[in-house]
Motif scaffolding. Structure first.
Motif, PDB file in Angstrom:
ATOM      1  N   ALA A   4       5.200   0.013  -3.395  1.00 53.78           N
ATOM      2  CA  ALA A   4       4.824  -1.043  -4.337  1.00 53.78           C
ATOM      3  C   ALA A   4       5.854  -2.168  -4.322  1.00 53.78           C
ATOM      4  N   ASP A   5       7.136  -1.823  -4.325  1.00 53.06           N
ATOM      5  CA  ASP A   5       8.181  -2.854  -4.322  1.00 53.06           C
ATOM      6  C   ASP A   5       8.120  -3.698  -3.056  1.00 53.06           C
TER       7      ASP A   5
ATOM      8  N   SER B  55       5.448  -4.142  -1.094  1.00 54.12           N
ATOM      9  CA  SER B  55       4.208  -4.930  -1.152  1.00 54.12           C
ATOM     10  C   SER B  55       4.351  -6.122  -2.085  1.00 54.12           C
ATOM     11  N   ASN B  56       4.912  -5.894  -3.246  1.00 52.88           N
ATOM     12  CA  ASN B  56       5.042  -6.963  -4.234  1.00 52.88           C
ATOM     13  C   ASN B  56       6.066  -8.018  -3.846  1.00 52.88           C
ATOM     14  N   ALA B  57       6.942  -7.693  -2.909  1.00 55.10           N
ATOM     15  CA  ALA B  57       7.888  -8.675  -2.374  1.00 55.10           C
ATOM     16  C   ALA B  57       7.289  -9.432  -1.186  1.00 55.10           C
TER      17      ALA B  57
ATOM     18  N   PRO C 178       0.319  -8.493  -3.019  1.00 47.76           N
ATOM     19  CA  PRO C 178       0.709  -8.495  -4.426  1.00 47.76           C
ATOM     20  C   PRO C 178      -0.338  -9.189  -5.300  1.00 47.76           C
ATOM     21  N   PRO C 179      -0.399  -8.810  -6.540  1.00 48.67           N
ATOM     22  CA  PRO C 179       0.341  -7.713  -7.171  1.00 48.67           C
ATOM     23  C   PRO C 179      -0.370  -6.380  -6.947  1.00 48.67           C
ATOM     24  N   VAL C 180       0.419  -5.332  -6.813  1.00 48.71           N
ATOM     25  CA  VAL C 180      -0.129  -3.992  -6.620  1.00 48.71           C
ATOM     26  C   VAL C 180       0.745  -2.999  -7.385  1.00 48.71           C
ATOM     27  N   THR C 181       0.113  -1.956  -7.882  1.00 47.49           N
ATOM     28  CA  THR C 181       0.828  -0.920  -8.629  1.00 47.49           C
ATOM     29  C   THR C 181       0.948   0.337  -7.780  1.00 47.49           C
TER      30      THR C 181
END
Length: 174
Positions: A24-25, A27-29, A37-40
């Motif tokens: 997630a980190d 992907s969100n970067a 992003p955004p993804v959980t």
């Protein structure tokens, strides 16, 4: 401080949660690891479960890099071909280094650890991976010894009107 790599770590709740958080980190970067992003972590969980199931069946293996605090900082999955004419090479999927560790050489370290691991796999002569065009990833992989061997223009739709090439890379294990 360098990462510590482990092939085939025990799949524990801590490992699962650590890989989900990393994914997630990254992907969100803006990392190109299958999501935008955004993804959980919960949205990523079904994809991770597919990898874990393949590991249970012996079709995949996981390489994990931990930082000095013992946190999961880098990962990649090896997936083996089941087609009888393609068992001499493996796929490398979901190559990730946590954003806080990028620019420190850990991506190169991860790929070097993956190469060392693959050299120990019976009958594997090459590693293939794909990357999303438009981010310079093919230059990075090229600097690590991979060669671009194919490209499908516009195969990855990041968003409406934002199509990227799917770039195929190969590292032969001479």
């Amino acid at each position: 401080m360098p990462l510590t790599f482990q092939l085939d770590p025990a799949v524990t709740p801590e490992l699962r949660d650590g890989v989900l958080k990393l994914w997630a980190d990254v992907s969100n970067a803006g990392g190109a690891v299958g999501f935008v992003p955004p993804v959980t972590p919960e949205a990523i969980r079904p994809e991770l479960l597919k990898h874990l199931a393949a590991m249970t069946e012996g079709r995949s293996r996981l390489l994990v890099g931990r930082d000095e605090a013992g946190e999961i900082a880098a990962t990649t999955f090896f997936t083996f071909n089941t087609h009888r004419l393609m068992t001499h090479w493996a796929w490398l999927y979901t190559v990730m280094v946590h954003p806080r560790h990028q620019g420190m050489g850990y991506g190169r370290d991860l790929l070097a650890a993956a190469e060392r691991a693959a050299r120990g796999f019976d009958g594997i002569e090459a590693i293939r991976l794909t990357c999303r065009g438009g981010l310079g990833l093919e230059r990075f992989y090229g600097s690590c010894g991979y060669k671009e061997v194919g490209r499908v223009p516009g195969a990855i739709r990041v968003a409406p009107g934002d199509d990227r090439d799917d770039v195929f890379m190969l590292l032969t294990l001479d």
